[in-house]
Design a protein around this motif. Sequence first.
Motif, PDB file in Angstrom:
ATOM      1  N   MET A 130       0.847  -1.186   0.000  1.00 21.60           N
ATOM      2  CA  MET A 130       0.000   0.000   0.000  1.00 21.60           C
ATOM      3  C   MET A 130       0.883   1.237   0.000  1.00 21.60           C
ATOM      4  N   VAL A 131       0.649   2.131  -0.935  1.00 23.22           N
ATOM      5  CA  VAL A 131       1.420   3.363  -1.036  1.00 23.22           C
ATOM      6  C   VAL A 131       0.838   4.401  -0.096  1.00 23.22           C
ATOM      7  N   PRO A 132       1.666   5.083   0.706  1.00 26.21           N
ATOM      8  CA  PRO A 132       1.142   6.159   1.531  1.00 26.21           C
ATOM      9  C   PRO A 132       0.532   7.222   0.635  1.00 26.21           C
ATOM     10  N   GLU A 133      -0.554   7.793   1.061  1.00 26.09           N
ATOM     11  CA  GLU A 133      -1.246   8.780   0.245  1.00 26.09           C
ATOM     12  C   GLU A 133      -0.391  10.027   0.068  1.00 26.09           C
ATOM     13  N   THR A 134      -0.259  10.461  -1.182  1.00 24.47           N
ATOM     14  CA  THR A 134       0.392  11.723  -1.489  1.00 24.47           C
ATOM     15  C   THR A 134      -0.656  12.609  -2.137  1.00 24.47           C
ATOM     16  N   SER A 135      -0.586  13.868  -1.874  1.00 25.08           N
ATOM     17  CA  SER A 135      -1.582  14.756  -2.441  1.00 25.08           C
ATOM     18  C   SER A 135      -1.189  15.161  -3.846  1.00 25.08           C
ATOM     19  N   CYS A 136      -2.163  15.283  -4.707  1.00 23.63           N
ATOM     20  CA  CYS A 136      -1.974  15.790  -6.056  1.00 23.63           C
ATOM     21  C   CYS A 136      -3.091  16.800  -6.235  1.00 23.63           C
ATOM     22  N   SER A 137      -2.812  18.047  -5.944  1.00 25.68           N
ATOM     23  CA  SER A 137      -3.859  19.056  -5.928  1.00 25.68           C
ATOM     24  C   SER A 137      -4.084  19.638  -7.311  1.00 25.68           C
ATOM     25  N   TYR A 138      -5.311  19.541  -7.772  1.00 26.09           N
ATOM     26  CA  TYR A 138      -5.678  20.037  -9.093  1.00 26.09           C
ATOM     27  C   TYR A 138      -5.669  21.554  -9.099  1.00 26.09           C
ATOM     28  N   THR A 139      -5.289  22.097 -10.217  1.00 26.07           N
ATOM     29  CA  THR A 139      -5.278  23.545 -10.375  1.00 26.07           C
ATOM     30  C   THR A 139      -6.144  23.940 -11.553  1.00 26.07           C
ATOM     31  N   GLN A 140      -6.807  25.067 -11.444  1.00 22.99           N
ATOM     32  CA  GLN A 140      -7.658  25.569 -12.517  1.00 22.99           C
ATOM     33  C   GLN A 140      -6.903  26.530 -13.435  1.00 22.99           C
ATOM     34  N   ASP A 141      -5.604  26.768 -13.185  1.00 22.23           N
ATOM     35  CA  ASP A 141      -4.883  27.708 -14.027  1.00 22.23           C
ATOM     36  C   ASP A 141      -4.677  27.128 -15.421  1.00 22.23           C
ATOM     37  N   LYS A 142      -4.029  27.886 -16.277  1.00 25.24           N
ATOM     38  CA  LYS A 142      -3.883  27.487 -17.671  1.00 25.24           C
ATOM     39  C   LYS A 142      -2.576  26.743 -17.912  1.00 25.24           C
ATOM     40  N   THR A 143      -2.194  25.891 -16.997  1.00 25.19           N
ATOM     41  CA  THR A 143      -0.984  25.104 -17.162  1.00 25.19           C
ATOM     42  C   THR A 143      -1.122  24.230 -18.393  1.00 25.19           C
ATOM     43  N   ASP A 144      -0.112  24.268 -19.257  1.00 21.90           N
ATOM     44  CA  ASP A 144      -0.127  23.486 -20.485  1.00 21.90           C
ATOM     45  C   ASP A 144       0.154  22.024 -20.165  1.00 21.90           C
ATOM     46  N   PHE A 145      -0.811  21.155 -20.373  1.00 23.09           N
ATOM     47  CA  PHE A 145      -0.563  19.747 -20.118  1.00 23.09           C
ATOM     48  C   PHE A 145      -0.557  18.960 -21.419  1.00 23.09           C
ATOM     49  N   ASP A 146      -0.238  19.654 -22.538  1.00 24.06           N
ATOM     50  CA  ASP A 146      -0.066  18.967 -23.807  1.00 24.06           C
ATOM     51  C   ASP A 146       1.410  18.714 -24.088  1.00 24.06           C
ATOM     52  N   SER A 147       2.235  18.887 -23.077  1.00 28.22           N
ATOM     53  CA  SER A 147       3.660  18.654 -23.248  1.00 28.22           C
ATOM     54  C   SER A 147       3.993  17.193 -22.987  1.00 28.22           C
ATOM     55  N   ALA A 148       5.154  16.799 -23.474  1.00 28.04           N
ATOM     56  CA  ALA A 148       5.629  15.452 -23.164  1.00 28.04           C
ATOM     57  C   ALA A 148       6.086  15.434 -21.710  1.00 28.04           C
ATOM     58  N   PRO A 149       5.746  14.405 -20.941  1.00 27.55           N
ATOM     59  CA  PRO A 149       6.246  14.349 -19.573  1.00 27.55           C
ATOM     60  C   PRO A 149       7.770  14.309 -19.597  1.00 27.55           C
ATOM     61  N   VAL A 150       8.372  15.030 -18.715  1.00 28.97           N
ATOM     62  CA  VAL A 150       9.829  15.019 -18.671  1.00 28.97           C
ATOM     63  C   VAL A 150      10.335  13.994 -17.665  1.00 28.97           C
ATOM     64  N   LEU A 151       9.455  13.513 -16.811  1.00 25.76           N
ATOM     65  CA  LEU A 151       9.873  12.558 -15.794  1.00 25.76           C
ATOM     66  C   LEU A 151       8.718  11.612 -15.460  1.00 25.76           C
ATOM     67  N   LYS A 152       8.994  10.319 -15.534  1.00 21.22           N
ATOM     68  CA  LYS A 152       8.016   9.316 -15.119  1.00 21.22           C
ATOM     69  C   LYS A 152       8.580   8.622 -13.892  1.00 21.22           C
ATOM     70  N   LEU A 153       7.823   8.648 -12.807  1.00 21.69           N
ATOM     71  CA  LEU A 153       8.193   7.978 -11.565  1.00 21.69           C
ATOM     72  C   LEU A 153       7.169   6.890 -11.282  1.00 21.69           C
ATOM     73  N   PHE A 154       7.603   5.799 -10.668  1.00 20.97           N
ATOM     74  CA  PHE A 154       6.667   4.724 -10.328  1.00 20.97           C
ATOM     75  C   PHE A 154       7.181   3.942  -9.132  1.00 20.97           C
ATOM     76  N   THR A 155       6.264   3.283  -8.454  1.00 23.21           N
ATOM     77  CA  THR A 155       6.631   2.378  -7.367  1.00 23.21           C
ATOM     78  C   THR A 155       6.715   0.973  -7.962  1.00 23.21           C
ATOM     79  N   PRO A 156       7.882   0.340  -7.887  1.00 20.04           N
ATOM     80  CA  PRO A 156       8.020  -0.993  -8.481  1.00 20.04           C
ATOM     81  C   PRO A 156       7.223  -2.061  -7.740  1.00 20.04           C
ATOM     82  N   ASP A 157       6.752  -1.751  -6.537  1.00 18.56           N
ATOM     83  CA  ASP A 157       6.058  -2.759  -5.740  1.00 18.56           C
ATOM     84  C   ASP A 157       4.690  -2.301  -5.239  1.00 18.56           C
ATOM     85  N   ALA A 158       4.098  -1.282  -5.900  1.00 19.40           N
ATOM     86  CA  ALA A 158       2.804  -0.824  -5.392  1.00 19.40           C
ATOM     87  C   ALA A 158       1.839  -0.313  -6.463  1.00 19.40           C
ATOM     88  N   GLY A 159       2.249  -0.161  -7.701  1.00 18.08           N
ATOM     89  CA  GLY A 159       1.320   0.238  -8.754  1.00 18.08           C
ATOM     90  C   GLY A 159       1.020   1.719  -8.846  1.00 18.08           C
TER      91      GLY A 159
END
Length: 102
Positions: free
Chosen positions: A1-30
């Motif tokens: 079980m992964v400890p909960e981390t917050s990912c707070s949504y924003t209503q600003d005009k952040t461009d999310f059509d870019s390529a991700p520059v960093l992919k992180l993952f937990t190898p044992d938690a999904g």
Amino acid sequence: MVPETSCSYTQDKTDFDSAPVLKLFTPDAGATWLLSAIDREEHDHAFGLCDQGLGFPELGWVSLQELSTVRGRLRLPIERDRAEKRLNAHVRDARHAGRIVA
């Protein structure tokens, strides 16, 4: 079980059509984070698609310091990987599947 981390949504005009520059993952938690930007003023905050493996991927900001403390079931730290799709394609696919599909 992964400890909960917050990912707070924003209503600003952040461009999310870019390529991700960093992919992180937990190898044992999904959990996966596809990060595409770091706040210029608050360097601890990164923007991207966050999935804690619970079926509710979120687009928003996350604390890098918080992520550095996350461990999965086997106490393994988060690992880095490369993402190939643009961030908005990951958002669309994650919302449809209920999780990040990378």
